[in-house]
Design a protein around this motif. Sequence first.
Motif, PDB file in Angstrom:
ATOM      1  N   TYR A   1      47.139  61.660   3.465  1.00 26.85           N
ATOM      2  CA  TYR A   1      48.209  62.631   3.353  1.00 26.85           C
ATOM      3  C   TYR A   1      49.386  62.166   4.200  1.00 26.85           C
ATOM      4  N   PRO A   2      50.578  62.650   3.897  1.00 27.55           N
ATOM      5  CA  PRO A   2      51.748  62.240   4.683  1.00 27.55           C
ATOM      6  C   PRO A   2      51.605  62.666   6.140  1.00 27.55           C
ATOM      7  N   SER A   3      52.188  61.880   7.010  1.00 28.94           N
ATOM      8  CA  SER A   3      52.124  62.193   8.440  1.00 28.94           C
ATOM      9  C   SER A   3      53.107  63.290   8.779  1.00 28.94           C
ATOM     10  N   THR A   4      52.959  63.850   9.952  1.00 36.13           N
ATOM     11  CA  THR A   4      53.876  64.870  10.451  1.00 36.13           C
ATOM     12  C   THR A   4      54.846  64.240  11.434  1.00 36.13           C
ATOM     13  N   GLU A   5      56.026  64.845  11.555  1.00 38.85           N
ATOM     14  CA  GLU A   5      57.071  64.254  12.392  1.00 38.85           C
ATOM     15  C   GLU A   5      57.103  64.898  13.773  1.00 38.85           C
ATOM     16  N   LEU A   6      57.640  64.169  14.724  1.00 42.30           N
ATOM     17  CA  LEU A   6      57.856  64.682  16.068  1.00 42.30           C
ATOM     18  C   LEU A   6      59.182  65.446  16.092  1.00 42.30           C
ATOM     19  N   ILE A   7      59.153  66.668  16.589  1.00 40.85           N
ATOM     20  CA  ILE A   7      60.355  67.502  16.617  1.00 40.85           C
ATOM     21  C   ILE A   7      60.556  68.064  18.030  1.00 40.85           C
ATOM     22  N   ILE A   8      61.690  68.720  18.229  1.00 38.80           N
ATOM     23  CA  ILE A   8      62.049  69.315  19.514  1.00 38.80           C
ATOM     24  C   ILE A   8      62.096  70.831  19.349  1.00 38.80           C
ATOM     25  N   VAL A   9      61.304  71.525  20.149  1.00 37.33           N
ATOM     26  CA  VAL A   9      61.295  72.986  20.131  1.00 37.33           C
ATOM     27  C   VAL A   9      62.079  73.480  21.345  1.00 37.33           C
ATOM     28  N   SER A  10      63.111  74.267  21.093  1.00 33.49           N
ATOM     29  CA  SER A  10      63.952  74.804  22.159  1.00 33.49           C
ATOM     30  C   SER A  10      64.188  76.291  21.914  1.00 33.49           C
ATOM     31  N   LEU A  11      64.810  76.924  22.891  1.00 31.44           N
ATOM     32  CA  LEU A  11      65.178  78.322  22.730  1.00 31.44           C
ATOM     33  C   LEU A  11      66.320  78.433  21.719  1.00 31.44           C
ATOM     34  N   LYS A  12      66.298  79.501  20.935  1.00 30.43           N
ATOM     35  CA  LYS A  12      67.347  79.688  19.952  1.00 30.43           C
ATOM     36  C   LYS A  12      68.723  79.699  20.621  1.00 30.43           C
ATOM     37  N   PRO A  13      69.756  79.236  19.904  1.00 31.63           N
ATOM     38  CA  PRO A  13      71.102  79.218  20.495  1.00 31.63           C
ATOM     39  C   PRO A  13      71.524  80.589  20.994  1.00 31.63           C
ATOM     40  N   THR A  14      72.096  80.619  22.171  1.00 31.21           N
ATOM     41  CA  THR A  14      72.572  81.869  22.756  1.00 31.21           C
ATOM     42  C   THR A  14      73.998  82.150  22.310  1.00 31.21           C
TER      43      THR A  14
ATOM     44  N   ALA B   1      51.594  57.395   7.643  1.00 29.79           N
ATOM     45  CA  ALA B   1      50.752  58.370   6.962  1.00 29.79           C
ATOM     46  C   ALA B   1      49.552  58.685   7.841  1.00 29.79           C
ATOM     47  N   PHE B   2      48.812  59.715   7.463  1.00 33.75           N
ATOM     48  CA  PHE B   2      47.551  60.077   8.093  1.00 33.75           C
ATOM     49  C   PHE B   2      46.418  59.827   7.102  1.00 33.75           C
ATOM     50  N   GLY B   3      45.237  59.604   7.628  1.00 34.75           N
ATOM     51  CA  GLY B   3      44.076  59.398   6.774  1.00 34.75           C
ATOM     52  C   GLY B   3      42.827  59.205   7.604  1.00 34.75           C
ATOM     53  N   TRP B   4      41.884  58.453   7.065  1.00 36.39           N
ATOM     54  CA  TRP B   4      40.619  58.182   7.744  1.00 36.39           C
ATOM     55  C   TRP B   4      40.525  56.715   8.118  1.00 36.39           C
ATOM     56  N   GLY B   5      40.011  56.461   9.312  1.00 43.21           N
ATOM     57  CA  GLY B   5      39.710  55.106   9.731  1.00 43.21           C
ATOM     58  C   GLY B   5      38.247  54.780   9.459  1.00 43.21           C
TER      59      GLY B   5
END
Length: 452
Positions: free
Chosen positions: A127-140, A348-352
């Motif tokens: 299956y497709p891999s997931t991406e690295l993202i940035i989680v921050s507080l919503k804009p004030t 991608a992700f899968g099994w080794g």
Amino acid sequence: MHRWNLTSLPHHTDDLFQDQLHDMMGHKFRVVALRHFPFMDYQPVSDEPGGPIIPKDCLDTRFITTFAAKLNFTYEMHEQREKQWGVPTDGKFNGMMGELQREETDFCMIAAPTPERLQVTEYSRGYPSTELIIVSLKPTVLPEYLALIRPFAGDLWFALLGSVVAWALLLWVLERAWRWVARGSGVKFNTALLYGWGALLEQPPRDLSVSVSGQMLVGWWLVFCLVISTAFRSSLIAHLTVQGKSPTLETFQDLLDKDVWKWGTERWLLSGVPLEYFSKHFDPVVQQIYKRMEILPVDEALSNVKKGGFSFLTFREYVSIIIASRYTDSLGNTPFYVSKTSVSMMAAFGWGTRKGAPFYPRFSQLMSLLEDAGITAYWKADVRVRRVRENRAAAALDTQANQMYTQQVDRRQVVLGLGQLQGAFYLLFLGCGISFLTLLRENLVHSHSPPQ
């Protein structure tokens, strides 16, 4: 390979090794796994490191259950002892990749391919891999008293101020030259400065220049003021009616540009491909991000994000389920902002699978069939929805808990009030204060000057 009995006729041996893995006759595989929902999740049987585990409903569990029913095999699954995917050291891997390299296990659950891993293991793309993202507080929301200066950037304001002074100085020089040549009347510098400022505010004084050169300069200045004032007025209307918000954090550079800003991630994330990405990357921005990275659990990280001044670096699929389960109300409101820009670290992700395993081609074929049929995408969405529903039911989430972080805006009609126009009153008070100080200075100078 063939089931014979003493009374049967001899079998043809031409297809002796053809399709021999369609039926594995109950063979038991040894499988190693690590938790990374929605791809893999389980319940440990005991607290012993590397002990057996019971798979929970997730994408890999549905894969292996389907394969076991299709190919007639069984399996025993255990958790990786060090809880690491595996990084190489002098050609030797630790973690799950190390178990496959030493052939201590047959195959592993979710894993990502790298050039080093493919030298010691086989890989089945699932299956497709997931991406690295940035989680921050919503804009004030930005301060409303700054709405008057927000239409223009800071450098544009300084450019305007410099233009007014430079134009007034040029007009004063031209009038001085005209007075020296033609013996005409000149213009004081403060008069020229007030004329330029008044024209910019669409209220120029009536005194015009006598010389043709001065009139030409004034004419082009009025055209310039028309463009500037029109742009400011249209932008000001937008900023007064729609409340501005602080910029969002989308990239690693945005984190570095923030003053006294911090960020972190979980320990398990830096145990495989992400660790190689950060530790071996040549970009100085990525190196600074890795150097100042904090390691902390997900609950503590999200708590720090809610306090402000902190961002959480993690995988999109993983954190989206946590936010939807614990920090989102029934209306979909959440205090967190997930960056739209992401970093793809894995193809991608899968099994080794251990090298030379005869079942590897069959597993790869079945994974490709499931993905092409759309079953993989459907399963992934289904396990996410089910897990979010279970988590919210178990936690009895208060649907009003996070509405304080959002604000419903009626976009049909906006009535301006004192809050939107408070900046104009501040400017008025500032101007009155400066005029009063100027009056005091004039009185002091006049009182100390000798009588004429």
